[in-house]
Design a protein around this motif. Structure first.
Motif, PDB file in Angstrom:
ATOM      1  N   THR A  79       0.807  -1.226   0.000  1.00 20.88           N
ATOM      2  CA  THR A  79       0.000   0.000   0.000  1.00 20.88           C
ATOM      3  C   THR A  79       0.837   1.272   0.000  1.00 20.88           C
ATOM      4  O   THR A  79       0.356   2.341  -0.364  1.00 20.88           O
ATOM      5  CB  THR A  79      -0.884   0.038   1.274  1.00 20.88           C
ATOM      6  N   PRO A  96      -3.240  10.675  -0.400  1.00 19.80           N
ATOM      7  CA  PRO A  96      -3.265   9.579   0.587  1.00 19.80           C
ATOM      8  C   PRO A  96      -3.070  10.008   2.038  1.00 19.80           C
ATOM      9  O   PRO A  96      -3.429   9.287   2.956  1.00 19.80           O
ATOM     10  CB  PRO A  96      -2.130   8.669   0.138  1.00 19.80           C
ATOM     11  N   THR A 105      -6.253   4.540   1.048  1.00 22.19           N
ATOM     12  CA  THR A 105      -6.956   4.531  -0.247  1.00 22.19           C
ATOM     13  C   THR A 105      -8.363   5.102  -0.044  1.00 22.19           C
ATOM     14  O   THR A 105      -8.877   5.115   1.083  1.00 22.19           O
ATOM     15  CB  THR A 105      -7.084   3.096  -0.796  1.00 22.19           C
ATOM     16  N   SER A 126      -6.342  -1.692   2.957  1.00 23.16           N
ATOM     17  CA  SER A 126      -6.981  -0.531   2.308  1.00 23.16           C
ATOM     18  C   SER A 126      -6.342   0.783   2.748  1.00 23.16           C
ATOM     19  O   SER A 126      -6.859   1.866   2.472  1.00 23.16           O
ATOM     20  CB  SER A 126      -8.467  -0.498   2.688  1.00 23.16           C
ATOM     21  N   SER A 161      -7.148   8.814  -3.521  1.00 19.72           N
ATOM     22  CA  SER A 161      -6.253   9.230  -4.616  1.00 19.72           C
ATOM     23  C   SER A 161      -6.636  10.655  -5.009  1.00 19.72           C
ATOM     24  O   SER A 161      -7.814  11.060  -4.881  1.00 19.72           O
ATOM     25  CB  SER A 161      -6.445   8.306  -5.814  1.00 19.72           C
TER      26      SER A 161
END
Ligand SMILES: Cc1ncc(C[n+]2csc(CCOP(=O)(O)OP(=O)(O)O)c2C)c(N)n1
Ligand SMILES: CC(=O)[C@@H](O)[C@H](O)COP(=O)(O)O
Ligand SMILES: [Mg+2]
Length: 647
Positions: A39, A425, A92, A89, A599
Motif C-alpha cells: 500500500t 493519501p 486509499t 486498504s 487518490s
C-alpha cells in the motif's frame, strides 16, 4: 492462526506470556512489511514502535485512557491492536486512514498529522479528566524526538509539571531521526542521555527503590532526583532538561524490550503526576532494507519489493520537487546571497541538493516552521535571501510569522510550498489547500503558481529577485505534467494560453489547473461558446490585465486547486468590482471542508474539479442564464448553481 489474528482489542493482550508477546511483535513486523510494501505508507516509523505500542495497550486501558500519537504516522500498530487487523486498504479512497481517525475507532483521539501537538492535546485532556471527576483516567502522549523540536511541545511542557496530580504520561519515542537525524540541542541532549550507561543503570535502580516507598518516597525521590540530575549534569555537560522543567523522568529504556517498557510505564502510571518516559527505539527495526536506508530509514515509502525494499514505483518524468531542487542550485551558484531553510524535511522538499552543493547555506531548523519563517526574516535583515521550503499545509503553522515578521518588515524571503493542492493519501491535514486563502491577505505578498516546469524555473528566478517583500511559489505533489506554451504574453506577465474570437468566457487558471482550463475551453467551444484561457503566473496581486480582459467577457471563471473561500477567484471578483467591472464571476475550486484521504483523482472527481464538471456547469450558466454581454452585464448568475460555483 497467528497470535495477531487473536487480538481483537487491547484487552486480548493481557493474558499473553513474555514469549507470546515476543511472538506477537514478530508477527506484527512481518505483517507491516507484507502489507505496507503493497500500500505504501510510514513503514519505518511503525516498525520502530511495535513493542512500545504493545506495552502501552497492556499498561493502559484505551479508550478509557486516552492515547495520543504525535503526527499519527506511527499508529499502524495501534490500529492492528485495536480491531483493525487488515491494513490492505490503508490510505486509499474509502479505506483506512494512514493516521488515527475517530470515525474508525473509539481508540483514536487525534487525527491531525501536523507534528508537535500531542503534548498540548494531552495537557488539555488530562485537565478535563481531572476537572470532571475522571481523574483516574490516564492520558498517554507518544511524541517522537523530531516532534520534540517543534515549539508547541515546549509550550505544553511549560504547562505540564509534577506539581499537580494529573495522570499524564509522555512517552518520548526517541529513534534519533525525523526523516534524517534530528537536529539541534534537543537531539544532542537525548543522544547524550541515551548513550550514558552510568546514568542508565544508576537511574533505574534508584527510581525503583524510591517508588517502593509510595508517594512519600516519590516526593523524597524527586528531591534526590533533582539533585542527581543536577549532580550528573555537571559531569555530563548536559542540563538534565526535564528535571529542570520539574517533571519526573524515567529512562532511558530500551523501547524494543517490551518488558522493560511495560515496567517503566507501570511505574509512570502509578506515579500520580506527569511523567516523561524516554524510550530508545530504532526506525525500521527488524527490517534490514529500512534499517540500512541512510536517507530516512523508510520514513514514508511507496510500493516496494518486500524482500529487497526496492521501490516498485519508477517514473522517468521529473518531479516538481526535483525541478525546484535543481533550479535552486543553479540560482545559488549565481547568487551567493541565497540560503535555504527546511523544517526537518531536507530531502522531501528537495533542499538536499543545495545542501550537497553548498552545505553551509542550508539550515535544517527541525520541525519548526514558525521559527523557520522568522529566522528567515532575520537572514534577510542581514542581507541574505532565504528560500524557505515547506509543504503547503505546514505553512499554516507560520502564518503570523509570515505576516508580522516577514511582510511587516518587507523582508525578501521566498517561500516554496511543495505539495500544494489536493495531495491524496495523507488525508485532510496534508492537503495543501489553504495557502492561497490565508497568505493572500498578507500585505505586499506576491504569490506565483507555476503551471509547468518551465514556468517553475521562470517564476522561481523572479521570486528570488524580489528583496522587499515575501514571495511564494506553490506547486503540487508528484511528477510535472504537460508544458503549456503561451499564445502570447501580456505586458504584466500574464500568459494567454488559448484565445477565442467570441468573448463569452474568460477562464483564469491557477498553476497546473491550466490543463483543466484548456480542456474546458475545448468543450465550451464545442458547444459554440467562446472561451479564452489565461494563466496569470503571479496570482497575487491579481495582474491588471486580468481585470481589464474581464471587462470584455460575459463571465469570468477562475479555477484553482485550493479552497474557494478566500481563494484567487474571490480576489478576482473583488478586484473587478473595485475597478467597476461588473462581469459575472464564478470561482471553481475546493469546498471549504476537510477532504478525506484517497487518490488525488478520486478527490478531484468527487468535488467536481474536472473538465467535464466545469464545462457542464459553465455551459449551463452561459446558455441557461442568457447572460447579457459583459459590457452591460449586471445580473448575477441564477441562484442554486452547482456547489462549485459562487457567483
Ligand atoms: C508541522 C509539521 N511539519 C512537518 C511534518 C512532516 N513530518 C512528518 S513525520 C516527520 C518526522 C517526525 O519525526 P519524529 O517525531 O521523530 O517521529 P518518527 O518518524 O521518528 O517516529 C515530519 C517532519 C509534519 N507532519 N508536521
Ligand atoms: C507524515 C508526514 O507529514 C509526511 O511524512 C508525509 O506523509 C509525507 O508526504 P509525501 O509522501 O507527500 O512526502
Ligand atoms: Mg524520530
Amino acid at each position: 492462526m497467528t497470535l495477531l489474528e487473536t487480538i481483537s482489542g487491547p484487552r486480548d493482550l493481557d493474558a499473553l506470556s513474555p514469549e507470546q508477546l515476543e511472538q506477537l511483535a514478530r508477527e506484527v513486523r512481518e505483517y507491516l512489511v507484507a502489507s505496507v510494501s503493497k500500500t505504501g505508507g510510514h513503514l519505518g516509523p511503525n516498525l520502530g514502535v511495535v513493542e512500545l505500542t504493545i506495552a502501552i495497550h497492556r499498561v493502559f486501558d484505551s479508550p478509557r485512557d486516552a492515547i495520543v500519537f504525535d503526527t499519527g504516522h506511527q499508529s499502524y500498530v495501534h490500529k492492528l491492536l485495536t480491531g483493525r487487523r487488515d491494513l490492505s486498504s490503508l490510505r486509499t479512497t474509502g479505506g483506512l486512514a494512514g493516521y488515527p481517525q475517530r470515525s474508525e475507532s473509539v481508540h483514536d483521539v487525534v487525527e491531525s498529522s501536523h507534528a508537535s501537538s500531542s503534548l498540548s492535546w494531552a495537557d488539555g485532556i488530562s485537565k478535563a479528566f481531572e476537572m470532571t471527576g475522571q481523574g483516574d483516567r490516564h492520558v498517554v502522549a507518544v511524541v517522537g524526538d523530531g516532534a520534540l523540536t517543534g515549539g508547541m511541545t515546549w509550550e505544553a511542557l511549560n504547562n505540564i509539571s509534577d506539581d499537580n496530580t494529573r495522570n499524564l504520561v509522555v512517552i518520548v519515542n526517541d529513534n534519533g531521526r525525523s526523516y534524517a537525524p534530528t537536529i539541534g540541542g534537543m537531539a544532542r541532549f537525548l543522544s547524550s542521555v541515551r548513550t550514558r550507561p552510568s546514568y542508565r543503570s544508576l537511574h533505574e535502580s534508584s527510581s525503583r527503590a524510591f517508588d517502593k516507598l509510595g508517594s512519600p518516597g516519590r516526593a523524597f525521590y524527586r528531591g534526590v532526583r533533582g539533585g542527581l540530575h543536577g549532580f550528573l549534569s555537571r559531569f555530563s555537560g548536559n542540563e538534565a532538561l526535564y528535571s529542570n522543567l520539574d517533571i519526573k523522568y524515567i529512562g532511558p529504556v530500551d523501547g524494543h524490550d517490551e518488558h522493560a517498557v511495560e515496567a517503566a510505564l507501570r511505574q509512570a502510571k502509578s506515579y500520580g503526576a506527569p511523567v516523561i518516559v524516554h524510550a530508545i527505539t530504532e526506525k525500521g527495526r527488524g527490517y534490514e532494507p529500512a534499517r540500512r536506508d541512510a536517507a530516512d530509514q523508510f520514513h514514508a515509502v511507496g510500493q516496494i519489493d518486500p524482500e529487497t525494499g526496492e521501490s516498485l514505483e519508477t517514473s522517468s518524468a521529473p518531479s516538481w520537487t526535483g525541478v525546484f531542487a535543481d533550479e535552486l542550485v543553479s540560482l545559488a551558484e549565481q547568487n551567493p546571497r541565497l540560503v535555504g531553510i527546511t523544517a526537518a524535511m531536507l530531502r522531501p522538499t528537495g533542499l538536499h541538493r543545495m545542501a550537497e552543493r553548498f552545505p553551509s547555506r542550508v539550515f535544517d531548523v527541525g520541525i519548526a516552521e514558525q521559527h523557520a519563517a522568522t529566522s528567515a526574516a532575520g537572514l534577510a535583515f542581514g542581507g541574505l535571501h532565504p528560500v524557505v521550503a515547506v509543504y503547503a499545509t505546514f505553512i499554516n503553522r507560520a502564518f503570523d510569522q509570515v505576516l508580522m515578521d516577514v511582510a511587516l518588515h518587507k523582508a525578501g524571503v521566498t517561500f516554496v510550498l511543495d505539495r500544494a493542492g489536493v495531495t491524496g493519501p495523507d488525508g485532510p491535514s496534508h492537503h495543501g489547500v489553504w495557502d492561497l486563502s490565508i497568505l493572500q491577505v498578507v500585505p505586499g505578498i506576491r504569490i506565483a503558481a507555476p503551471r509547468d516546469s518551465v514556468r517553475l524555473v521562470e517564476e522561481l528566478g523572479e521570486a528570488v529577485a524580489v528583496d522587499d517583500a515575501p514571495t511564494v511559489l506553490r506547486f503540487p505533489k508528484g511528477t510535472v505534467g504537460t508544458e503549456y506554451d503561451a499564445v502570447r504574453r501580456l505586458d504584466d506577465g500574464v500568459d494567454v494560453l488559448a484565445e477565442s474570437e467570441r468573448k463569452d468566457v474568460l477562464l483564469v487558471t491557477v498553476g497546473p489547473m491550466a490543463g483543466i482550463g484548456l480542456e474546458v475551453a475545448q468543450r465550451l467551444e464545442a458547444q459554440g461558446i467562446g472561451a479564452t484561457v489565461v494563466d496569470p503566473r503571479w496570482v497575487v496581486p491579481v495582474p491588471r490585465s486580468v481585470v481589464d480582459l474581464s471587462a470584455e467577457y460575459r463571465i469570468v471563471v477562475s479555477i484553482e486547486d485550493g479552497i474557494r473561500v478566500g481563494g484567487i477567484g474571490t480576489r478576482i471578483r473583488q478586484d473587478l468590482r473595485e475597478a467597476g467591472v461588473d462581469t459575472a464571476v464564478t470561482e471553481i475550486g475546493l469546498p471549504d471542508e476537510f477532504l478525506d484521504h484517497g487518490s488525488r483523482g478520486d478527490i478531484l472527481e468527487r468535488v467536481g474539479l474536472t473538465p467535464q464538471h466545469i464545462a457542464r456547469d459553465v455551459t449551463a450558466m452561459v446558455l441557461g442564464s442568457k447572460l447579457p454581454h459583459a459590457r452591460n452585464a449586471g445580473a448575477d448568475l441564477p441562484a442554486g448553481s452547482s456547489p462549485q460555483q459562487r457567483v
